[in-house]
Design a protein around this motif. Structure first.
Motif: not given
Length: 286
Positions: A257, A261, A264-265, A268, A281-286
């Motif tokens: 995780e 995280g 994702a940063r 972006a 990308f949205s799945k990285l933020l889940c």
């Protein structure tokens, strides 16, 4: 036979465990370049100078192949001796620089891409096998230092986007494979501690590469968007697979995780520039 090396200490393996981008280094030449040339082109006399000069395309492809063999043999040596010899840092440092320099020249010329991919994929596969395999005759001897040395070789090779992205893809796929094996493995099996240690080495390597190079890769003119999406999806799959084995070790999920995280940063901006599918990308933020 290893030639004598200068008495000055090589700092190639300094900061192995530091989660910071490596400082830029100078481009000075070294006598080990000549050793690598002789390994690549047997019997050919060369002069000291740029490691990529005076060779045609076939020579460079051959040198790339044999230089990767040389690096793998170096890694074999540290496992055989259970420790790195006094010249290992110097030889591996120059071997990595030699490979990166050759690869950069070859990629700029846009030739023999399939062959180059085969050579690099072979290098990644062989080094990963060494990093994640404890010799059968290791006994009670700790091989972790040798494993972390190979991990650091990967980290340095990742400076080149062409290699780095392939490393992450291969390692993330390996994480999924190991997690599936852990589900079927008896926790009291002798191989369990090694698989457990390998899992953390692999997750840490991905975090290193993302931390060190993600921003640099995204600015690369030859950035491979296809393989980028492929390994991002592979990391997401690895996270899902590790959640299944959370009852075995919850730390796996904690570490993956953290990697997701950080990823994702870092990506972006690339996602909003169209370099990464927004659904991924949205799945990285889940």
């Amino acid at each position: 036979m290893e030639p004598p090396v200068a008495s000055c200490r090589c700092h190639f393996f300094d900061g192995c465990s530091d989660l910071q981008p490596p400082p830029p280094t100078g481009g000075g030449e070294h006598w080990v370049d000549e050793v690598l040339r002789r390994s690549a082109v047997e019997g050919e006399a060369t002069e000291t100078g740029s490691i990529s000069s005076q060779f045609n395309s076939e020579d460079e492809i051959q040198q790339l192949s044999l230089s990767t063999d040389f690096l793998v043999e170096l890694s074999d040596g540290i496992f055989a001796k259970r420790e790195s010899c006094s010249t290992f840092a110097t030889f591996s440092h120059q071997a990595v620089n030699f490979i990166l320099s050759l690869l950069k020249n070859i990629l700029l010329s846009k030739r023999e891409k399939e062959l180059v991919e085969e050579i690099i994929d072979g290098l990644v596969t062989r080094l990963m096998k060494r990093m994640c395999t404890i010799p059968e005759n290791a006994g009670p001897v700790d091989c972790s230092d040798a494993q972390f040395n190979v991990q650091h070789l990967f980290r340095k090779l990742g400076n080149e986007e062409f290699i780095g992205q392939r490393i992450i893809l291969a390692v993330s796929q390996k994480i999924s494979n190991v997690s599936e094996s852990l589900l079927l493995l008896d926790p009291f099996d002798d191989s369990f501690p090694d698989m457990h240690g390998n899992m953390f080495i692999m997750i840490q390597l991905i975090e290193f590469l993302i931390s060190d190079y993600m921003k640099i890769w995204l600015c690369c003119e030859q950035f491979d968007k296809k393989i980028f999406e492929e390994w991002v999806r592979s990391i997401l799959k690895a996270r899902k697979d590790l959640e299944v084995v959370e009852n075995i070790n919850g730390l796996y999920v904690v570490y993956i995780e953290r990697v997701v995280g950080r990823l994702a940063r870092e990506v972006a901006p690339a996602a909003y520039q169209g370099k990464l599918d927004l659904d991924v990308f949205s799945k990285l933020l889940c």
